[in-house]
Design an enzyme around this catalytic site. Structure first.
Site, PDB file in Angstrom:
ATOM      1  CD  GLU A 161      -1.474  44.905 -27.221  1.00 24.20           C
ATOM      2  OE1 GLU A 161      -0.622  45.352 -26.440  1.00 24.20           O
ATOM      3  OE2 GLU A 161      -2.655  44.693 -26.889  1.00 24.20           O
ATOM      4  CD  GLU A 338      -0.973  49.864 -26.544  1.00 30.18           C
ATOM      5  OE1 GLU A 338      -1.146  49.240 -25.465  1.00 30.18           O
ATOM      6  OE2 GLU A 338      -1.686  49.714 -27.539  1.00 30.18           O
TER       7      GLU A 338
END
Length: 433
Positions: A161, A338
């Protein structure tokens, strides 16, 4: 309803969020160790967290009990590399060797993320991601880890991320290192982060013992179409990729660099950044449930929509539309790195943790993911976030994402109802959905 035969059902975690042992066995400080005072709820820290550093065997036994096929973990850069000279901390590196050995002995596929936000303080002292030299040092660190683990690790993610650790850490100043920079500086940081990714991917490819399967883990949230009419789907696709969150993906995979980034990235940079990848990893929790086309497709949400404890909208359709859009654009196999939800969990009077909302969340999201699989979108696996309740960055320990409840005072683990449900999902390969 069944998923592909070799579907990688798993769960994910990150070093700083679970390991603890913040100053043991030669580990040096990270930016979260040194800079988070005054920025985290209740003054919480990751000093102990879930004490996974000492309890990893217990945690892997629980993974095996759940039937996990895979486990996505991250390596702590400051646990492995002690200084800017590249000095290797053998005790820290050995922890990950032991972790991987224990995982493979349990029949669980290890999936390694090289960077999940815990930048070493020695790298930050050099300017951190503002300093291009740090990209080279990251590649050197990647080589050390790959040489140690790649005899048993096949799946590699370079960075997790970047949109978040750059935007929240260097733009909004709410995550470590808690800086606020102008857009020009953020563009320069983006370039260095993407160079670090490309150089690390090349290091993995060059030094891996087993044939490596290389990707990253991007934070992506789709805009959801008003209907399944072609024009609405196309508008949602365009709105999804109009988001600045896609700048990293477009650069790394497609070699597209726009805005302030465009003049910073040379042709030589592109050759490094656009290293070939084997899959596109994405983290997806929510989507924009509808957007207003006349006002420029700005996402907004309806009043009273269901939300998690993180205040994120529950939108299961995101796990159908995002894979569909990502595959159309990037033509790479996909991995859900995720997906999960924070809930208000506690051990109840019967000694159990009942979390029906999480079970419903899992069921709805996985049904939508299965729809993507049915349409021949190549999804390699699904990693629930997170295996354990853990340190949720600036939120401290208030938000519980885990399948496994952690009593932070005693370190006792309790399987939540959702863990048992997820075990049934895995056992039936989605049949219980």
């Amino acid at each position: 309803m069944r998923f592909p035969k070799n579907f990688l059902w798993g769960a994910a975690a990150a070093a700083y969020q679970i390991e603890g042992a913040y100053n043991e066995d030669g580990k040096v400080p990270s930016i979260w160790d040194s800079l988070s005072a005054g920025h985290v709820k209740h003054g919480d820290t990751g000093n102990v967290a879930c004490d996974h550093y000492h309890r990893y065997r217990e945690d892997i036994a629980l993974m095996k009990e759940l039937g996990l096929k895979s486990y996505r973990f991250s390596v702590s850069w400051p646990r492995v590399i002690s200084d800017e000279k590249g000095t290797v901390n053998q005790k820290g590196l050995q922890f990950y060797v032991d972790l991987v050995n224990e995982l493979t002995a349990a029949g669980i596929e290890p999936m390694c993320t090289l960077f999940h936000w815990d930048l070493p303080m020695w790298a930050y002292a050099m300017g951190g991601w503002k300093n291009e030299t740090v990209a080279d040092l990251f590649a050197d660190y990647a080589e050390v880890v790959v040489r140690a683990l790649s005899g048993k690790v096949r799946y590699w993610m370079t960075i997790n991320e970047p949109q978040c650790f750059v935007g929240l850490g260097y733009g909004y100043g709410v995550h470590a290192p808690f800086e606020k920079n102008d857009d020009e500086t953020l563009a320069k940081i983006m370039r260095v982060v993407m160079l670090a990714h490309g150089k690390a991917a090349a290091a993995i490819r060059a030094h891996a013992k087993l044939p490596p399967i290389i990707g990253f883990a991007m934070a992506n949230s789709p805009s959801l179409p008003r209907s399944e009419k072609e024009e609405d789907v196309r508008a949602a696709y365009e709105a999804t990729f109009a988001s600045g969150n896609m700048a990293y993906s477009d650069g790394i995979v497609l070699g597209r660099f726009e805005g302030l980034l465009q003049p910073l990235v040379s042709e030589a940079d592109k050759k490094i950044i656009c290293a070939p990848l084997d899959f596109y990893g994405f983290n997806c929790y929510t989507g924009a449930d509808f957007y207003d086309l006349p006002e420029g497709r700005n996402p907004r949400v309806k009043e009273g929509m269901p939300r998690t404890a993180m205040d994120w909208v529950v939108s299961p359709e995101a796990l159908y539309w995002l894979p569909k859009f990502l595959y159309e654009r990037y033509r790479l196999p996909l991995l859900v790195c995720e997906n999960g939800m924070a809930n208000l969990d506690w051990v109840m009077a019967d000694g159990k943790v009942h979390d029906p909302q999480r079970i419903d969340f899992l069921r709805r999201y996985l049904i939508c993911l299965h729809r993507a699989v049915e349409e021949n979108i190549p999804v390699l696996g699904y990693q629930y976030w997170s295996l354990l309740d853990n340190f949720e960055w600036a939120e401290g320990y208030d938000k519980r994402f885990g399948l496994i409840y952690v009593d932070y005072g005693t370190q006792e683990r309790t399987l939540k109802d959702s863990a048992h449900f997820y075990a049934d999902v895995i056992r039936t390969n989605g049949g219980v959905l």
